[in-house]
Enzyme design. Structure first.
Site, PDB file in Angstrom:
ATOM      1  N   ARG A 118       0.856  -1.189   0.000  1.00 21.57           N
ATOM      2  CA  ARG A 118       0.000   0.000   0.000  1.00 21.57           C
ATOM      3  C   ARG A 118       0.890   1.237   0.000  1.00 21.57           C
ATOM      4  NH1 ARG A 118      -2.397   0.249   6.227  1.00 21.57           N
ATOM      5  NH2 ARG A 118      -0.449   0.871   7.191  1.00 21.57           N
ATOM      6  N   CYS A 122       3.757   8.564  -5.617  1.00 25.51           N
ATOM      7  CA  CYS A 122       4.612   9.742  -5.463  1.00 25.51           C
ATOM      8  C   CYS A 122       3.700  10.933  -5.205  1.00 25.51           C
ATOM      9  CB  CYS A 122       5.420   9.965  -6.742  1.00 25.51           C
ATOM     10  SG  CYS A 122       6.159  11.608  -6.813  1.00 25.51           S
ATOM     11  N   GLU A 157      -2.826   8.330   6.907  1.00 21.25           N
ATOM     12  CA  GLU A 157      -1.483   8.439   7.500  1.00 21.25           C
ATOM     13  C   GLU A 157      -0.447   8.963   6.502  1.00 21.25           C
ATOM     14  OE1 GLU A 157      -0.647   4.617   9.310  1.00 21.25           O
ATOM     15  OE2 GLU A 157      -1.608   5.254  11.155  1.00 21.25           O
ATOM     16  N   CYS A 162       9.213  10.552  -1.807  1.00 21.30           N
ATOM     17  CA  CYS A 162       9.620  10.074  -3.125  1.00 21.30           C
ATOM     18  C   CYS A 162      10.785  10.902  -3.660  1.00 21.30           C
ATOM     19  CB  CYS A 162       8.441  10.122  -4.088  1.00 21.30           C
ATOM     20  SG  CYS A 162       8.898   9.521  -5.726  1.00 21.30           S
ATOM     21  N   GLU A 310      -7.567   5.714  15.417  1.00 13.20           N
ATOM     22  CA  GLU A 310      -7.134   4.311  15.398  1.00 13.20           C
ATOM     23  C   GLU A 310      -6.363   4.012  16.673  1.00 13.20           C
ATOM     24  OE1 GLU A 310      -4.797   2.939  12.100  1.00 13.20           O
ATOM     25  OE2 GLU A 310      -5.939   4.116  10.660  1.00 13.20           O
ATOM     26  N   TRP A 318       2.451  -5.367  13.117  1.00 15.37           N
ATOM     27  CA  TRP A 318       3.738  -4.805  12.704  1.00 15.37           C
ATOM     28  C   TRP A 318       4.766  -4.742  13.828  1.00 15.37           C
ATOM     29  CZ3 TRP A 318       3.809  -0.509  15.741  1.00 15.37           C
ATOM     30  CH2 TRP A 318       2.580   0.085  16.045  1.00 15.37           C
ATOM     31  N   GLU A 358      -2.556  -7.931   7.504  1.00 10.67           N
ATOM     32  CA  GLU A 358      -3.005  -7.598   8.863  1.00 10.67           C
ATOM     33  C   GLU A 358      -3.887  -8.689   9.470  1.00 10.67           C
ATOM     34  OE1 GLU A 358      -2.558  -2.793   8.682  1.00 10.67           O
ATOM     35  OE2 GLU A 358      -4.471  -3.631   8.003  1.00 10.67           O
ATOM     36  N   PHE A 360      -3.217 -10.919  11.513  1.00  8.19           N
ATOM     37  CA  PHE A 360      -2.999 -11.119  12.952  1.00  8.19           C
ATOM     38  C   PHE A 360      -3.102  -9.815  13.741  1.00  8.19           C
ATOM     39  CE2 PHE A 360      -0.918 -15.024  11.337  1.00  8.19           C
ATOM     40  CZ  PHE A 360      -1.730 -15.933  12.008  1.00  8.19           C
ATOM     41  N   HIS A 361      -3.751  -8.831  13.160  1.00 11.23           N
ATOM     42  CA  HIS A 361      -4.002  -7.586  13.906  1.00 11.23           C
ATOM     43  C   HIS A 361      -5.274  -7.766  14.719  1.00 11.23           C
ATOM     44  CE1 HIS A 361      -4.510  -3.336  14.783  1.00 11.23           C
ATOM     45  NE2 HIS A 361      -3.344  -3.078  14.212  1.00 11.23           N
TER      46      HIS A 361
HETATM   47  C1  GAL Z   1      -2.330   2.154  10.656  1.00 18.30           C
HETATM   48  C2  GAL Z   1      -3.161   2.230   9.410  1.00 18.30           C
HETATM   49  C3  GAL Z   1      -4.249   1.198   9.375  1.00 18.30           C
HETATM   50  C4  GAL Z   1      -3.743  -0.124   9.829  1.00 18.30           C
HETATM   51  C5  GAL Z   1      -3.141   0.017  11.192  1.00 18.30           C
HETATM   52  C6  GAL Z   1      -2.630  -1.264  11.771  1.00 18.30           C
HETATM   53  O1  GAL Z   1      -1.046   2.570  10.380  1.00 18.30           O
HETATM   54  O2  GAL Z   1      -3.722   3.501   9.226  1.00 18.30           O
HETATM   55  O3  GAL Z   1      -4.752   1.116   8.070  1.00 18.30           O
HETATM   56  O4  GAL Z   1      -2.780  -0.573   8.915  1.00 18.30           O
HETATM   57  O5  GAL Z   1      -2.062   0.909  11.144  1.00 18.30           O
HETATM   58  O6  GAL Z   1      -2.081  -1.052  13.059  1.00 18.30           O
END
Ligand code: GAL
Length: 689
Positions: A118, A122, A157, A162, A310, A318, A358, A360-361
């Site tokens: 994702r 640029c 975000e 670039c 969020e 991550w 994602e 496992f998020h």
């Molecule tokens: C943010 C993003 C979301 C999702 C989330 C996962 O950086 O805006 O789309 O990826 O992290 O923690």
């Protein structure tokens, strides 16, 4: 920023917002109906929809498929869920990069960053811009009158960088605007150094991989340019949305102390400031880091309520190793944000993904479904937030301003400085933490902001400082303010050029002292310092060779060539007092320093001076001991409007004494006298009316 379209346009009739990102395109339609019902049951009243739906809406260039989104918005509206509708421009479909590879970002080494993930665009690409805006216009036309539409969420975000040829041309245009001519640019970039003089605009490039260190001003300007290029794209989308839906506020999601984007310049472009915040449960300092981040976001919006757009109910995909959030942690983190000015709490995401990066998020609705502890906590919290109607729209008054500046951050952390161990965010946090421990409310501020309303201004690091900021800070102290300046400040001008003469040259008069050498400290032993009363303390990383010029030396260095020379200065200047710190004190002396500065400023924590037992709360139980002026360990205190929030981030119960009778809004129970805060407990105390 338009005060007309603040958070109140969302909270009116809804109260605090609660919800999350919703990605229905990942699920068959029958799941959508269940989702809507489950959202209603969980008290969800806001869903962010469509952030990554570009390929679904525009499966091939110019084609539109809005039918599915119509049904989603209708369903959500019927369930009483307002929609934060995203422009899906953060993640262009593969056809974009395939047909127009020049829209793809290129890194410093000239490598293209491909699709399949994702964010692959640029920011300066006219093709990307054109196609994004065409889609945004159609989206806005389609949903302008949809009753679910409550907020626009532009992109996601922003932070793309670039270095491609298209970006190079845009950078040249930006530089042309800034400097007017090549002579100005050569001067600003100091290109007589290393034979870097430019004779033609076409020669100028973004910083690219080079044999050795790249010109620091070129890099500084490229960071300014990148932040501006992203902002220009944001504005282009926003303007289309505003033209079509002047009644709908516009936001995008910030990322707290995120280095690539100057949020002071951005925040004023939005109607609502929103943030994404993912504290790491493995970081023992995360409650204070969260507080700092929330204070920043509130301050970016000029103190107005903000939106936590969020956060995570549990693990993120991550982090390399995810410690679980214990029961009650979700609630504690949410209420902390509310206490610090958030009028809405949202998560990434509503329903956990089955596939993709994602999978496992964590989510509000985990893979295991609604019959889970995680979802039960979400539901309980959704219901509980309704009890906090009294704080909606209320401010968090602060008498202390903490200065933070993005260009100074960029310039400070360029390679080639005396030590890479002195960093902007570490410094910021090092000064914020003792204030947080004292329950002292803090606003973040830009160094050129009007600071006259604050009793105390703390500048942990102002490596790069404009003349205007230096004059304003000097005037602030002369007018009666208390200023604290951290090490390696006042060093460079806005081009990143060293200000010559004894440092910090533009602050020398106000600080009543000056220095001649920056001397990073040995790593294998602490820096010994001595307060004027003879007590010793230790510091690390950094020292400076200073002399007094009217100030008193509140502390001096003990060893070596610096023995007896000042480590901390305090100077009366006009009606106020200025402090300068030439080292990085360990936490205990840092706390003492802050305490003394607060005494000069006449500032106490929200509960007075708890450690001194004067009023407010006293600690007890197994909660450990508090130093002078400090809250019991783990306890956070902050007042929003008339409501006093006490939060226990610690692992032990803590006894607090509440001097004035109040009602805990979260339980409706009266509270007075001694109160035990269990681990992760929160009370929201409202005095009798
Ligand atoms: C943010 C993003 C979301 C999702 C989330 C996962 O950086 O805006 O789309 O990826 O992290 O923690």
């Amino acid at each position: 920023m338009s005060p007309r379209l603040g958070m109140h346009t969302l909270t009116a009739g809804r109260g605090l917002l609660f919800g999350g990102d919703y990605n229905p395109e990942q699920w068959p339609e029958e799941v959508w109906e269940r989702d809507a019902a489950l959202m209603r049951a969980a008290g969800v009243n806001l869903a962010t929809v469509g952030v990554f739906s570009w390929a679904r809406i525009e499966p091939e260039p110019g084609v539109r498929d809005f039918g599915w989104l119509d049904r989603v918005l209708d369903l959500l509206h019927d369930a009483g869920v307002a929609v934060d509708l995203a422009t899906p421009t953060a993640s262009p479909p593969p056809w974009m990069g395939h047909r127009w590879p020049q829209t793809l970002p290129v890194d410093e080494s000239g490598h293209t960053l491909w699709y399949g993930s994702r964010n692959q665009f640029c920011p300066s690409s006219p093709i990307y811009r054109r196609r994004a805006l065409a889609l945004v216009a159609d989206l806005a036309d389609r949903y302008a009158d949809h009753p679910a539409l409550a907020l626009w969420h532009v992109g996601n975000e922003y932070g793309q960088v670039c270095h491609c040829d298209v970006a190079a041309q845009a950078f040249r245009d930006w530089l042309h605007e800034r400097y007017g001519d090549l002579a100005g640019l050569n001067e600003a970039w100091g290109t007589t150094f290393w034979s870097q003089r430019y004779g033609d605009w076409a020669e100028i490039l973004p910083p690219r991989r080079a044999p050795y260190l790249v010109n620091p001003t070129q890099r500084l300007d490229f960071q300014r340019f990148t932040s501006d290029a992203l902002r220009a794209h944001f504005r282009a989308e926003r303007d289309l949305l505003r033209a079509r839906t002047p009644h709908v506020p516009v936001t995008t999601n910030f990322m707290g102390l995120f280095k690539p984007v100057d949020y002071w310049l951005w925040a004023g472009e939005e109607d609502i400031v929103a943030n994404d915040w993912y504290p790491d449960p493995a970081d023992p300092d995360f409650p204070a880091r969260a507080a700092l981040t929330h204070d920043l976001i509130r301050s970016l919006g000029g103190g107005r309520p903000w939106l936590l757009l969020e956060s995570a109910t549990g693990a993120v995909n991550w982090r390399r190793h995810n410690l679980p959030k214990p029961a009650g942690q979700l609630r504690l983190e949410s209420l902390q944000a509310v206490a610090r000015g958030a009028d809405g709490i949202c998560y990434f995401q509503w329903r956990a993904s089955r596939f993709g990066a994602e999978r496992f998020h964590s989510a509000m609705l985990p893979h295991a479904g609604p019959d889970t502890r995680a979802h039960a906590e979400v539901r309980a919290h959704g219901a509980e937030l309704r009890r906090l109607a009294a704080v909606v729209g209320e401010p968090v008054p602060a008498r202390v301003a903490l200065l933070h500046d993005w260009p100074s951050w960029w310039a400070l952390e360029e390679p080639g400085r005396p030590s890479d161990r002195l960093n902007a965010v570490d410094q910021l946090f090092g000064y914020y933490h003792p204030l947080w421990r004292r329950g002292v409310a803090v606003d973040l501020a830009h160094p050129e902001a009007d600071l006259t309303g604050y009793a105390c201004v703390v500048a942990p690091n102002l490596y790069l400082i404009s003349d205007a900021a230096a004059q304003a800070l000097t005037g602030y102290v002369a007018g009666g303010g208390t200023l604290l300046v951290g090490p390696f400040s006042g060093v460079a001008d806005p081009n990143g050029h060293i200000r010559t003469g004894r440092f910090p040259a533009p602050l020398r008069a106000v600080l009543g002292g000056s220095g001649e050498a920056w001397l990073p400290a040995a790593t294998d032993r602490p820096v010994r310092c001595r307060w004027a009363d003879g007590r010793e303390f230790t510091a690390s990383v950094w020292t400076e060779s200073l002399r007094v010029e009217g100030a008193e030396a509140v502390a001096t260095f003990v060893d070596g060539d610096l023995a007896g020379s000042p480590a901390v200065l305090r100077h009366r200047h006009g009606g106020g007092v200025a402090w300068y710190v030439a080292t990085i004190a360990d936490p205990a002396p840092q706390a003492e320093l802050i305490e003394r500065v607060l005494v000069d400023a006449g500032v106490t924590g929200v509960l007075g001076h708890p450690g001194a037992g004067e009023s407010g709360v006293g600690s007890g139980g197994s909660g450990g001991t508090a130093g002078p002026g400090e809250m019991p360990p783990g306890v956070e205190a902050v007042r929003r409007g008339s409501v006093l929030f006490l939060l226990n981030h610690g692992a032990d119960p803590v006894d607090v004494t509440v001097s004035d009778p109040a009602t805990d809004l979260l339980t409706s129970e009266p509270v007075s006298g001694r109160l035990t805060l269990a681990p992760r407990a929160v009370v929201a105390l409202r005095p009798p009316r």
